[in-house]
Design an enzyme around this catalytic site. Structure first.
Site, PDB file in Angstrom:
ATOM      1  N   ASP A 160     -22.338 -19.724 -18.154  1.00  0.00           N
ATOM      2  CA  ASP A 160     -22.379 -19.002 -16.883  1.00  0.00           C
ATOM      3  C   ASP A 160     -23.435 -19.583 -15.953  1.00  0.00           C
ATOM      4  O   ASP A 160     -24.634 -19.467 -16.206  1.00  0.00           O
ATOM      5  CB  ASP A 160     -22.673 -17.519 -17.156  1.00  0.00           C
ATOM      6  N   HIS A 183     -18.889 -17.192 -16.132  1.00  0.00           N
ATOM      7  CA  HIS A 183     -19.093 -15.851 -15.583  1.00  0.00           C
ATOM      8  C   HIS A 183     -17.906 -14.928 -15.864  1.00  0.00           C
ATOM      9  O   HIS A 183     -18.051 -13.706 -15.806  1.00  0.00           O
ATOM     10  CB  HIS A 183     -19.351 -15.954 -14.081  1.00  0.00           C
ATOM     11  N   SER A 220     -21.437  -8.214 -13.643  1.00  0.00           N
ATOM     12  CA  SER A 220     -22.066  -8.974 -12.569  1.00  0.00           C
ATOM     13  C   SER A 220     -22.834  -8.015 -11.664  1.00  0.00           C
ATOM     14  O   SER A 220     -23.722  -7.306 -12.133  1.00  0.00           O
ATOM     15  CB  SER A 220     -21.011  -9.798 -11.822  1.00  0.00           C
ATOM     16  N   GLN A 221     -22.519  -7.933 -10.356  1.00  0.00           N
ATOM     17  CA  GLN A 221     -23.174  -6.919  -9.533  1.00  0.00           C
ATOM     18  C   GLN A 221     -22.926  -5.529 -10.104  1.00  0.00           C
ATOM     19  O   GLN A 221     -23.804  -4.667 -10.075  1.00  0.00           O
ATOM     20  CB  GLN A 221     -22.661  -6.982  -8.096  1.00  0.00           C
ATOM     21  N   TYR A 228     -19.698  -8.425  -6.963  1.00  0.00           N
ATOM     22  CA  TYR A 228     -20.098  -8.892  -5.627  1.00  0.00           C
ATOM     23  C   TYR A 228     -18.890  -9.242  -4.788  1.00  0.00           C
ATOM     24  O   TYR A 228     -17.993  -9.968  -5.221  1.00  0.00           O
ATOM     25  CB  TYR A 228     -20.976 -10.117  -5.817  1.00  0.00           C
TER      26      TYR A 228
END
Length: 325
Positions: free
Chosen positions: A274, A303, A188-189, A93
């Site tokens: 996370d 994360h 993540s994204q 992201y």
């Protein structure tokens, strides 16, 4: 930060019901078919001088959603012959494709890598981007998770997931790539995009899905106040009348529903501290994942998960799935 989510003993079996619309498959079939009809895929690979001699890089441009050009990098070992296995790599992201030398690890290991830029992103503090987004519509909180959320047709991730599917197809078109030796990868994204490309873009050999975003989304908004989910919370706090409509839109993009459609071998990772992509949301996607799979757990990480340690897992997994370079 202490562990705040379910204990690992419960996470390993956490498999909540999927909130999936009846027309999920038709929505994606129609979306991709419409784009193929209106905007046929075109790809260019243009050599660039990065200063590296053992890895060669090409500047990629391919036709994304709506005919908009999407950028990327294509890395390969110097002297490579036809038949390369390729990893299609997606970015987190607010990131973009970065500078050309930043994403060459797997090319150093003997594989081709196509790194897809994120449309409209890459203006933050890491990995700069080079692709705009011409289709922003409607009110939204700053960020991307709420852009166009009033309907699945206008939602940002409809465009972005279509780009991801096309990135896989673009990688297959390179003259040195073996089109049957393809793997998707991201964190993540990027993990959400890896799932989407593997689920929607035709068969791949494997998918790396590290600490994925956009999974079990309603639940994630209920247990974390960290960004980017906080963007959605802020939006729904103002648009009280749009809560159910927003979550209906999100159900077409939720990684839990996509994971159930991937039969390729999967490698996941999770950080038990996370707060950005909560462990229970990660495990929800993992436990619905349809293919053979493994999870790497980092009990004392958030994360950032494994970072260089997870790179070692990537190198192992890619070799096992794609075979020796």
């Amino acid at each position: 930060m202490a562990q705040f989510d379910l204990p690992l003993s419960r996470l390993v079996s956490y498999r909540p019901p999927r909130e999936e619309p009846d027309d999920f498959d038709e929505f994606w079939r129609a979306t991709l078919a419409e784009q193929d009809e209106r905007h046929p895929l075109e790809v260019s690979f243009d050599p660039v001088d990065t200063g590296l001699v053992q890895v060669l890089t090409e500047d990629v441009t391919f036709t994304g959603f709506g005919g908009q050009p999407v950028k990327g990098w294509f890395h390969r070992p110097a002297g490579a012959q036809p038949g390369l296995g390729v990893v299609v790599q997606f970015v987190g992201y607010n990131g973009g494709r970065g500078l050309a030398h930043e994403t060459t690890l797997l090319a150093q290991a003997g594989y081709a890598v196509l790194v897809m830029d994120n449309r409209g992103q890459g203006g933050g503090k890491h990995l700069v981007g080079d692709t705009g987004d011409s289709f922003v519509t409607g009110p939204a909180v700053t960020g991307f998770i709420t852009q166009g959320i009033d309907s699945p047709e206008t939602y940002y991730y409809r465009r972005h997931f279509t780009d991801a599917v096309r990135a896989v197809r673009a990688a297959r078109q390179h003259r040195l790539v073996d089109a049957d030796r393809v793997l998707t990868c991201g964190a993540s994204q990027g993990g959400a995009l890896s799932l989407a490309a593997a689920a929607l873009g035709g068969p791949v050999r494997g998918a790396v899905v590290d600490v994925p975003f956009l999974t079990h989304v309603r639940h994630a908004t209920e247990i974390t106040d960290a960004a980017p989910y906080s963007e959605l919370v802020r939006y729904l706090g103002a648009r009280r009348d749009r809560v159910e409509a927003a979550f209906r839109t999100l159900s077409y993009f939720d990684g839990v529903n996509l994971a159930a459609r991937v039969g390729a071998r999967g490698l996941f990772s999770v950080g038990l501290l996370d707060t950005i992509c909560p462990p229970s949301a990660v495990y929800a996607a993992y436990n619905h994942y349809a293919g053979p799979k493994e999870m790497v757990v980092y009990p004392y990480n958030g994360h950032e998960h494994g970072q260089a340690y997870q790179d070692v897992e990537h190198l192992r997994f890619v070799r096992e799935v794609l075979g020796a370079p």
